[in-house]
Design a protein around this motif. Structure first.
Motif, PDB file in Angstrom:
ATOM      1  N   PHE A  76      14.408   1.669  13.565  1.00  0.00           N
ATOM      2  CA  PHE A  76      14.891   2.383  14.557  1.00  0.00           C
ATOM      3  C   PHE A  76      14.305   3.180  15.371  1.00  0.00           C
ATOM      4  O   PHE A  76      12.878   3.351  14.935  1.00  0.00           O
ATOM      5  N   THR A  77      14.781   3.943  16.501  1.00  0.00           N
ATOM      6  CA  THR A  77      13.995   4.790  17.185  1.00  0.00           C
ATOM      7  C   THR A  77      13.566   6.264  16.765  1.00  0.00           C
ATOM      8  O   THR A  77      12.751   7.027  16.880  1.00  0.00           O
ATOM      9  N   ASN A  78      14.765   6.626  15.920  1.00  0.00           N
ATOM     10  CA  ASN A  78      14.783   7.825  15.083  1.00  0.00           C
ATOM     11  C   ASN A  78      15.709   7.960  14.188  1.00  0.00           C
ATOM     12  O   ASN A  78      16.662   7.097  14.104  1.00  0.00           O
ATOM     13  N   VAL A  79      15.819   8.943  13.246  1.00  0.00           N
ATOM     14  CA  VAL A  79      16.753   8.933  12.129  1.00  0.00           C
ATOM     15  C   VAL A  79      16.828  10.567  11.775  1.00  0.00           C
ATOM     16  O   VAL A  79      15.665  11.100  11.644  1.00  0.00           O
ATOM     17  N   GLY A  80      17.917  11.004  11.229  1.00  0.00           N
ATOM     18  CA  GLY A  80      17.830  12.284  10.748  1.00  0.00           C
ATOM     19  C   GLY A  80      17.380  12.419   9.306  1.00  0.00           C
ATOM     20  O   GLY A  80      17.477  11.205   8.828  1.00  0.00           O
ATOM     21  N   ALA A  81      17.225  13.533   8.857  1.00  0.00           N
ATOM     22  CA  ALA A  81      16.562  13.716   7.477  1.00  0.00           C
ATOM     23  C   ALA A  81      17.363  13.322   6.396  1.00  0.00           C
ATOM     24  O   ALA A  81      17.134  12.493   5.382  1.00  0.00           O
ATOM     25  N   ILE A  82      18.830  13.543   6.671  1.00  0.00           N
ATOM     26  CA  ILE A  82      19.840  13.209   5.434  1.00  0.00           C
ATOM     27  C   ILE A  82      19.883  11.617   5.454  1.00  0.00           C
ATOM     28  O   ILE A  82      20.077  10.995   4.357  1.00  0.00           O
ATOM     29  N   ALA A  83      20.060  11.123   6.720  1.00  0.00           N
ATOM     30  CA  ALA A  83      20.220   9.673   6.666  1.00  0.00           C
ATOM     31  C   ALA A  83      19.137   9.070   6.180  1.00  0.00           C
ATOM     32  O   ALA A  83      19.144   8.045   5.465  1.00  0.00           O
ATOM     33  N   ALA A  84      17.871   9.551   6.501  1.00  0.00           N
ATOM     34  CA  ALA A  84      16.598   8.903   6.061  1.00  0.00           C
ATOM     35  C   ALA A  84      16.581   8.840   4.405  1.00  0.00           C
ATOM     36  O   ALA A  84      16.283   7.903   3.789  1.00  0.00           O
ATOM     37  N   ALA A  85      16.994  10.007   3.897  1.00  0.00           N
ATOM     38  CA  ALA A  85      16.898  10.351   2.432  1.00  0.00           C
ATOM     39  C   ALA A  85      18.002   9.164   1.820  1.00  0.00           C
ATOM     40  O   ALA A  85      17.568   8.534   0.636  1.00  0.00           O
ATOM     41  N   LYS A  86      19.217   9.138   2.456  1.00  0.00           N
ATOM     42  CA  LYS A  86      20.303   8.238   1.834  1.00  0.00           C
ATOM     43  C   LYS A  86      19.764   6.679   2.047  1.00  0.00           C
ATOM     44  O   LYS A  86      19.962   5.746   0.969  1.00  0.00           O
ATOM     45  N   LEU A  87      19.115   6.351   2.917  1.00  0.00           N
ATOM     46  CA  LEU A  87      18.287   4.902   3.290  1.00  0.00           C
ATOM     47  C   LEU A  87      17.279   4.754   2.038  1.00  0.00           C
ATOM     48  O   LEU A  87      17.329   3.635   1.281  1.00  0.00           O
ATOM     49  N   ILE A  88      16.482   5.828   1.987  1.00  0.00           N
ATOM     50  CA  ILE A  88      15.476   5.523   0.990  1.00  0.00           C
ATOM     51  C   ILE A  88      15.846   5.304  -0.567  1.00  0.00           C
ATOM     52  O   ILE A  88      15.663   4.604  -1.230  1.00  0.00           O
ATOM     53  N   ASN A  89      16.852   6.273  -0.764  1.00  0.00           N
ATOM     54  CA  ASN A  89      17.540   6.446  -2.206  1.00  0.00           C
ATOM     55  C   ASN A  89      18.259   4.972  -2.415  1.00  0.00           C
ATOM     56  O   ASN A  89      18.580   4.734  -3.358  1.00  0.00           O
ATOM     57  N   SER A  90      18.510   4.296  -1.441  1.00  0.00           N
ATOM     58  CA  SER A  90      19.474   3.161  -1.375  1.00  0.00           C
ATOM     59  C   SER A  90      18.350   1.920  -1.777  1.00  0.00           C
ATOM     60  O   SER A  90      18.917   0.659  -1.616  1.00  0.00           O
ATOM     61  N   GLY A  91      17.126   2.182  -1.832  1.00  0.00           N
ATOM     62  CA  GLY A  91      16.325   1.234  -1.652  1.00  0.00           C
ATOM     63  C   GLY A  91      15.585   0.768  -0.611  1.00  0.00           C
ATOM     64  O   GLY A  91      15.274  -0.630  -0.354  1.00  0.00           O
ATOM     65  N   ILE A  92      15.966   1.031   0.485  1.00  0.00           N
ATOM     66  CA  ILE A  92      15.738   0.462   2.027  1.00  0.00           C
ATOM     67  C   ILE A  92      14.678   1.180   2.703  1.00  0.00           C
ATOM     68  O   ILE A  92      14.625   2.464   2.826  1.00  0.00           O
ATOM     69  N   PHE A  93      13.532   0.507   3.039  1.00  0.00           N
ATOM     70  CA  PHE A  93      12.381   1.132   3.626  1.00  0.00           C
ATOM     71  C   PHE A  93      12.586   1.486   5.045  1.00  0.00           C
ATOM     72  O   PHE A  93      13.138   0.586   5.682  1.00  0.00           O
ATOM     73  N   THR A  94      12.332   2.438   5.403  1.00  0.00           N
ATOM     74  CA  THR A  94      12.692   2.881   6.834  1.00  0.00           C
ATOM     75  C   THR A  94      11.237   2.977   7.852  1.00  0.00           C
ATOM     76  O   THR A  94      10.112   3.138   7.405  1.00  0.00           O
TER      77      THR A  94
END
Length: 131
Positions: A76-94
């Motif tokens: 993506f072009t940008n992401v908020g901190a909370i969304a980034a944490a949720k992605l990473i915690n779901s096992g998705i590399f950002t």
């Protein structure tokens, strides 16, 4: 949330499932939180295929993260901190790009990495899927 299935691909050794936040299906050009759709690609050493387009019907971080279940990497072009944490915690590399980048260029780069010496994060994804 809905998805449009384009092709069906069997999972193979070293296969990456990658999502691109995109407005035009050609470029990585959307902020994660405001993305209306994600182009989902299956990338292996020998093939690159658009497997589906996942549509985002409402702006809800938890629902968007759930929509991307099974994805290895999201761009993506940008992401908020909370969304980034949720992605990473779901096992998705950002992966965030400040500038618009072509999806074709990025999928080719990933395929080249798979065929050469993948960086540690790619090796970790592949090892996790093989386990």
């Amino acid at each position: 949330m809905s998805s449009i299935k384009i092709t069906s691909n069997t999972s193979g050794e070293g296969m990456l499932r990658v999502a691109f936040a995109t407005k035009d299906l050609e470029n990585i050009d959307s902020h994660f939180g405001s993305a209306k759709q994600f182009a989902i690609y299956d990338i292996s050493k020998s093939s690159i295929s658009l497997s589906e387009i996942k549509k985002v019907d409402e702006k809800d971080t938890d629902k968007t993260v759930a929509l991307l279940k099974g994805i290895d990497i999201v761009y993506f072009t940008n992401v908020g901190a909370i969304a980034a944490a949720k992605l990473i915690n779901s096992g998705i590399f950002t992966i965030k790009y400040k500038d618009v980048v072509g999806i074709d260029e990025e999928t080719k780069k990933l395929q080249d990495m798979l065929n050469a010496n993948p960086p540690p994060f790619i090796k970790k994804i592949i090892e996790k899927k093989a386990a």
